[in-house]
Design an enzyme around this catalytic site. Sequence first.
Site, mmCIF file in Angstrom:
data_model
loop_
_atom_site.group_PDB
_atom_site.id
_atom_site.type_symbol
_atom_site.label_atom_id
_atom_site.label_comp_id
_atom_site.label_asym_id
_atom_site.label_seq_id
_atom_site.Cartn_x
_atom_site.Cartn_y
_atom_site.Cartn_z
ATOM 1 N N THR A 1 3.090 -1.156 8.814
ATOM 2 C CA THR A 1 3.567 -2.048 9.882
ATOM 3 C C THR A 1 3.647 -3.505 9.450
ATOM 4 O O THR A 1 4.273 -4.307 10.131
ATOM 5 C CB THR A 1 2.634 -1.990 11.101
ATOM 6 O OG1 THR A 1 1.337 -2.467 10.711
ATOM 7 C CG2 THR A 1 2.548 -0.583 11.675
ATOM 8 N N ASP B 1 0.847 -1.183 0.000
ATOM 9 C CA ASP B 1 0.000 0.000 0.000
ATOM 10 C C ASP B 1 0.886 1.237 0.000
ATOM 11 O O ASP B 1 2.120 1.136 -0.126
ATOM 12 C CB ASP B 1 -0.994 -0.024 1.167
ATOM 13 C CG ASP B 1 -0.355 0.237 2.527
ATOM 14 O OD1 ASP B 1 0.896 0.386 2.613
ATOM 15 O OD2 ASP B 1 -1.101 0.293 3.522
ATOM 16 N N HIS C 1 8.995 -24.145 9.835
ATOM 17 C CA HIS C 1 7.936 -24.746 10.650
ATOM 18 C C HIS C 1 6.537 -24.595 10.070
ATOM 19 O O HIS C 1 5.702 -25.476 10.249
ATOM 20 C CB HIS C 1 7.940 -24.147 12.056
ATOM 21 C CG HIS C 1 9.176 -24.446 12.822
ATOM 22 N ND1 HIS C 1 9.286 -24.160 14.165
ATOM 23 C CD2 HIS C 1 10.357 -24.996 12.469
ATOM 24 C CE1 HIS C 1 10.485 -24.524 14.602
ATOM 25 N NE2 HIS C 1 11.158 -25.025 13.571
ATOM 26 N N HIS D 1 5.535 -30.671 12.011
ATOM 27 C CA HIS D 1 5.134 -29.462 11.294
ATOM 28 C C HIS D 1 4.049 -29.761 10.269
ATOM 29 O O HIS D 1 3.099 -28.990 10.115
ATOM 30 C CB HIS D 1 6.346 -28.819 10.617
ATOM 31 C CG HIS D 1 7.443 -28.484 11.581
ATOM 32 N ND1 HIS D 1 7.245 -27.717 12.709
ATOM 33 C CD2 HIS D 1 8.752 -28.831 11.591
ATOM 34 C CE1 HIS D 1 8.365 -27.598 13.372
ATOM 35 N NE2 HIS D 1 9.310 -28.276 12.716
ATOM 36 N N CYS E 1 3.260 -3.003 4.105
ATOM 37 C CA CYS E 1 2.461 -1.827 4.436
ATOM 38 C C CYS E 1 3.222 -1.089 5.530
ATOM 39 O O CYS E 1 4.390 -1.394 5.775
ATOM 40 C CB CYS E 1 1.028 -2.192 4.824
ATOM 41 S SG CYS E 1 0.785 -3.060 6.374
#
Length: 149
Positions: A67, A8, A98, A134, A65
């Site tokens: 954060t 963004d 994992h 996993h 973005c």
Amino acid sequence: MKIAIGNDHGAYVYKNEILDMLVKEGHEVINVGCDGPESVDYPDYARKVADLVVNQNVDCGILLCGTGIGISIAANKVKGIRCALCTDTTMAKLTREHNDANILALGQRTTGIETAKDIVHTFLNTPFSNGERHIKRIQKIKEIEEKNL
């Protein structure tokens, strides 16, 4: 490797730097992100990258973005996506080993560019471990998706 990248307005600077780095390294990159500071809605770009990943048009995706939080939440609403927000290389390594994450999320406001580049390299160069524990856990994630998405 064929990689989709999206972002963004809060991360167009990092997107451009990471895209340039990946192209110089010989990767094929599909840019579906925005290219300027004008406000846009991050879910739109999360969806574009997620669709390319789940439809196997690319090997993996990178989302950015401000954060990394919002765009990763949006991507994870798409069935088959395991998007991980990583702030260091240990997280990138472990989410590949994992969780077999198929999209990496980064935040321009929360992670320095050199660290972000290191995270990208770690994510792209770490294989899934294929360990039984996993695989079992990823299958449980898929069962949750089947029930709820």
